[in-house]
Design a protein around this motif. Structure first.
Motif, PDB file in Angstrom:
ATOM      1  N   ASP A 177       0.822  -1.209   0.000  1.00 24.18           N
ATOM      2  CA  ASP A 177       0.000   0.000   0.000  1.00 24.18           C
ATOM      3  C   ASP A 177       0.857   1.261   0.000  1.00 24.18           C
ATOM      4  OD1 ASP A 177       0.782  -0.907   2.569  1.00 24.18           O
ATOM      5  OD2 ASP A 177      -0.603   0.509   3.513  1.00 24.18           O
ATOM      6  N   MET A 178       2.163   1.126   0.238  1.00 23.35           N
ATOM      7  CA  MET A 178       3.080   2.268   0.218  1.00 23.35           C
ATOM      8  C   MET A 178       3.721   2.406  -1.159  1.00 23.35           C
ATOM      9  SD  MET A 178       5.304   2.124   3.720  1.00 23.35           S
ATOM     10  CE  MET A 178       4.556   2.198   5.341  1.00 23.35           C
ATOM     11  N   PRO A 179       4.042   3.619  -1.585  1.00 19.82           N
ATOM     12  CA  PRO A 179       4.763   3.817  -2.847  1.00 19.82           C
ATOM     13  C   PRO A 179       6.124   3.128  -2.799  1.00 19.82           C
ATOM     14  CG  PRO A 179       3.820   5.883  -2.082  1.00 19.82           C
ATOM     15  CD  PRO A 179       3.664   4.913  -0.967  1.00 19.82           C
ATOM     16  N   VAL A 180       6.612   2.704  -3.938  1.00 23.33           N
ATOM     17  CA  VAL A 180       7.881   1.971  -4.015  1.00 23.33           C
ATOM     18  C   VAL A 180       9.042   2.752  -3.399  1.00 23.33           C
ATOM     19  CG1 VAL A 180       9.621   1.031  -5.581  1.00 23.33           C
ATOM     20  CG2 VAL A 180       7.200   0.658  -6.043  1.00 23.33           C
ATOM     21  N   LEU A 181       9.159   4.030  -3.735  1.00 25.43           N
ATOM     22  CA  LEU A 181      10.282   4.832  -3.235  1.00 25.43           C
ATOM     23  C   LEU A 181      10.219   5.020  -1.726  1.00 25.43           C
ATOM     24  CD1 LEU A 181      10.697   7.579  -5.999  1.00 25.43           C
ATOM     25  CD2 LEU A 181      11.922   5.411  -5.714  1.00 25.43           C
ATOM     26  N   GLN A 182       9.020   5.130  -1.189  1.00 21.70           N
ATOM     27  CA  GLN A 182       8.874   5.263   0.261  1.00 21.70           C
ATOM     28  C   GLN A 182       9.300   3.973   0.963  1.00 21.70           C
ATOM     29  OE1 GLN A 182       4.928   6.283   1.603  1.00 21.70           O
ATOM     30  NE2 GLN A 182       5.516   6.330   3.752  1.00 21.70           N
ATOM     31  N   ARG A 183       8.930   2.852   0.375  1.00 23.22           N
ATOM     32  CA  ARG A 183       9.336   1.572   0.948  1.00 23.22           C
ATOM     33  C   ARG A 183      10.844   1.385   0.885  1.00 23.22           C
ATOM     34  NH1 ARG A 183       6.302  -2.696  -2.226  1.00 23.22           N
ATOM     35  NH2 ARG A 183       5.425  -0.978  -3.429  1.00 23.22           N
ATOM     36  N   LEU A 184      11.433   1.831  -0.217  1.00 26.03           N
ATOM     37  CA  LEU A 184      12.888   1.737  -0.367  1.00 26.03           C
ATOM     38  C   LEU A 184      13.586   2.542   0.722  1.00 26.03           C
ATOM     39  CD1 LEU A 184      15.400   0.885  -1.972  1.00 26.03           C
ATOM     40  CD2 LEU A 184      15.106   2.944  -3.364  1.00 26.03           C
ATOM     41  N   THR A 185      13.100   3.746   0.967  1.00 27.41           N
ATOM     42  CA  THR A 185      13.687   4.612   1.997  1.00 27.41           C
ATOM     43  C   THR A 185      13.552   3.992   3.384  1.00 27.41           C
ATOM     44  OG1 THR A 185      13.132   6.579   0.707  1.00 27.41           O
ATOM     45  CG2 THR A 185      13.635   6.911   3.032  1.00 27.41           C
ATOM     46  N   GLY A 207       9.210  -1.200  -9.485  1.00 22.45           N
ATOM     47  CA  GLY A 207       9.306   0.151 -10.038  1.00 22.45           C
ATOM     48  C   GLY A 207       9.303   0.140 -11.556  1.00 22.45           C
ATOM     49  N   ILE A 208       9.947  -0.866 -12.142  1.00 25.14           N
ATOM     50  CA  ILE A 208       9.961  -1.002 -13.604  1.00 25.14           C
ATOM     51  C   ILE A 208       8.548  -1.254 -14.116  1.00 25.14           C
ATOM     52  CG2 ILE A 208      10.749  -2.453 -15.520  1.00 25.14           C
ATOM     53  CD1 ILE A 208      13.320  -2.965 -13.896  1.00 25.14           C
ATOM     54  N   THR A 209       7.827  -2.142 -13.425  1.00 24.96           N
ATOM     55  CA  THR A 209       6.444  -2.462 -13.811  1.00 24.96           C
ATOM     56  C   THR A 209       5.550  -1.229 -13.768  1.00 24.96           C
ATOM     57  OG1 THR A 209       6.686  -4.718 -12.949  1.00 24.96           O
ATOM     58  CG2 THR A 209       4.442  -3.913 -13.282  1.00 24.96           C
ATOM     59  N   GLN A 210       5.816  -0.367 -12.770  1.00 24.85           N
ATOM     60  CA  GLN A 210       4.992   0.835 -12.600  1.00 24.85           C
ATOM     61  C   GLN A 210       5.469   2.000 -13.473  1.00 24.85           C
ATOM     62  OE1 GLN A 210       4.613   1.866  -8.441  1.00 24.85           O
ATOM     63  NE2 GLN A 210       4.092  -0.222  -7.840  1.00 24.85           N
ATOM     64  N   GLY A 211       6.563   1.798 -14.199  1.00 23.91           N
ATOM     65  CA  GLY A 211       7.078   2.844 -15.074  1.00 23.91           C
ATOM     66  C   GLY A 211       7.876   3.911 -14.343  1.00 23.91           C
ATOM     67  N   ILE A 212       8.276   3.631 -13.096  1.00 24.37           N
ATOM     68  CA  ILE A 212       9.036   4.600 -12.306  1.00 24.37           C
ATOM     69  C   ILE A 212      10.506   4.625 -12.728  1.00 24.37           C
ATOM     70  CG2 ILE A 212       9.810   5.191  -9.967  1.00 24.37           C
ATOM     71  CD1 ILE A 212       7.208   3.935  -8.941  1.00 24.37           C
ATOM     72  N   LEU A 227      19.252   3.508 -12.905  1.00 26.87           N
ATOM     73  CA  LEU A 227      17.838   3.142 -12.940  1.00 26.87           C
ATOM     74  C   LEU A 227      17.069   3.829 -14.065  1.00 26.87           C
ATOM     75  CD1 LEU A 227      17.075   3.160  -9.114  1.00 26.87           C
ATOM     76  CD2 LEU A 227      17.222   1.163 -10.609  1.00 26.87           C
ATOM     77  N   GLY A 228      17.768   4.611 -14.874  1.00 24.01           N
ATOM     78  CA  GLY A 228      17.118   5.283 -15.991  1.00 24.01           C
ATOM     79  C   GLY A 228      16.058   6.268 -15.538  1.00 24.01           C
ATOM     80  N   MET A 229      16.325   6.983 -14.444  1.00 25.09           N
ATOM     81  CA  MET A 229      15.355   7.937 -13.894  1.00 25.09           C
ATOM     82  C   MET A 229      15.806   9.375 -14.154  1.00 25.09           C
ATOM     83  SD  MET A 229      14.604   5.986 -10.259  1.00 25.09           S
ATOM     84  CE  MET A 229      13.215   7.040  -9.796  1.00 25.09           C
ATOM     85  N   GLU A 230      14.857  10.278 -14.115  1.00 22.77           N
ATOM     86  CA  GLU A 230      15.170  11.689 -14.322  1.00 22.77           C
ATOM     87  C   GLU A 230      16.033  12.221 -13.174  1.00 22.77           C
ATOM     88  OE1 GLU A 230      11.707  14.040 -14.921  1.00 22.77           O
ATOM     89  OE2 GLU A 230      11.031  12.909 -16.673  1.00 22.77           O
ATOM     90  N   ASP A 241      17.371  14.073 -10.081  1.00 23.68           N
ATOM     91  CA  ASP A 241      16.772  14.526  -8.817  1.00 23.68           C
ATOM     92  C   ASP A 241      15.454  13.824  -8.462  1.00 23.68           C
ATOM     93  OD1 ASP A 241      18.851  16.275  -8.312  1.00 23.68           O
ATOM     94  OD2 ASP A 241      17.854  17.980  -9.275  1.00 23.68           O
ATOM     95  N   SER A 242      15.045  12.837  -9.242  1.00 21.35           N
ATOM     96  CA  SER A 242      13.804  12.130  -8.928  1.00 21.35           C
ATOM     97  C   SER A 242      13.952  11.238  -7.689  1.00 21.35           C
ATOM     98  CB  SER A 242      13.357  11.274 -10.116  1.00 21.35           C
ATOM     99  OG  SER A 242      14.388  10.382 -10.515  1.00 21.35           O
ATOM    100  N   LEU A 243      15.195  10.896  -7.343  1.00 23.79           N
ATOM    101  CA  LEU A 243      15.450  10.070  -6.151  1.00 23.79           C
ATOM    102  C   LEU A 243      15.963  10.891  -4.971  1.00 23.79           C
ATOM    103  CD1 LEU A 243      17.158   6.773  -7.446  1.00 23.79           C
ATOM    104  CD2 LEU A 243      14.996   6.962  -6.236  1.00 23.79           C
TER     105      LEU A 243
END
Length: 270
Positions: free
Chosen positions: A143-151, A202-207, A254-257, A259-261
């Motif tokens: 139920d938590m966003p992926v990045l929040q869980r990672l943190t 995160g890949i599945t969700q397009g993050i 991770l192929g992210m924009e 400052d997105s992390l």
């Protein structure tokens, strides 16, 4: 079906009467003709069976108590070793120190552990195992966003008590290189699959996007565990530069924009 059940109940009842020394006629009970004499144990057989069952239960209970007592003693040894390794270091602690602290015979110690290195292995397994369980529980909170869980997961990997901090201080000392290496190996083995699963989610969700999620997880953990082992040794400027470089490179992996992390990662270093 009911007839079979009734027949079985008659056999049990007849055996109970015999076990208590009560004859069929004395009990005032009558049994159906379908009950064969061969179905009923003799009084002697019934008593033997009861004694055998009691002995079996006793042995099983004793076995459970022995296992429990062995685990209690083993954890007691690990508790003391953990405290001594944290204050005196691995090389500075002898098995005699552990024996004297607990008050047990040397044979008792070697019954549970073959050597001091064996104690170290078990202690690290217990410590890292506990951290990995915490990390895994957080990663499973869908139920938590992926990045929040990672943190939150990375924060859970930090020790948060005085004893833990003392042990980590010892781990980072050159004379305790073996202890550091073993702890790092166990932690990487336990945490890498969890981080990999989060990256795949995160890949599945397009993050994020990478064709090598497991390798990214491994490189991230190896880099962070090496470079950030002791940030206190850096000046404020050096510390911030290393954190910025870590965020930048992780976003590229991770192929992210850009400052997105940043927000998620900075929370780990506060």
């Amino acid at each position: 079906m009911n007839d079979c059940k009734a027949h079985a109940e008659e056999i049990i009842l007849a055996n109970l009467f015999l076990a208590r020394g009560i004859e069929n006629a004395e009990s005032g009970c009558t049994f159906s003709a379908s009950l064969k004499k061969s179905d009923i144990l003799t009084k002697h057989e019934c008593n033997d069976k009861i004694q055998t069952d009691r002995l079996s239960v006793y042995r099983e209970d004793k076995k459970m108590r022995v296992v429990k007592e062995a685990n209690v003693r083993k954890n007691e040894i690990l508790d003391v070793a953990e405290r001594l390794f944290g204050t005196k270091g691995f090389d500075g602690t002898s098995t005699t120190d552990i024996l004297n602290e607990i008050g047990i015979a040397r044979g008792t110690l070697y019954y549970h552990f073959k050597s001091k290195e064996d104690i170290l292995d078990a202690m690290i397994e217990r410590m890292t195992g506990s951290l990995v369980v915490k990390a895994s529980e957080i990663a499973e909170k869908k139920d938590m966003p992926v990045l929040q869980r990672l943190t939150l997961m990375m924060l859970a990997l930090n020790v948060n008590n005085d004893l833990g901090h003392k042990i980590m201080e010892q781990v980072h000392k050159p004379q305790n290189a073996l202890m550091h290496q073993k702890m790092q190996e166990r932690l990487l083995a336990g945490v890498n699959p969890i981080i990999t699963a989060l990256i795949e989610e995160g890949i599945t969700q397009g993050i994020c996007q990478t064709n090598h999620p497991a390798e990214v997880a491994e490189m991230t953990m190896l880099y962070s565990s090496t470079v950030f082992d002791d940030l206190a040794g850096y000046s404020g400027e050096e510390r911030q530069r290393k954190i910025n470089a870590f965020i930048y490179n992780l976003e590229r992996l991770l192929g992210m924009e850009q400052d997105s992390l940043r927000e998620a990662i900075l929370l780990i270093f506060r």
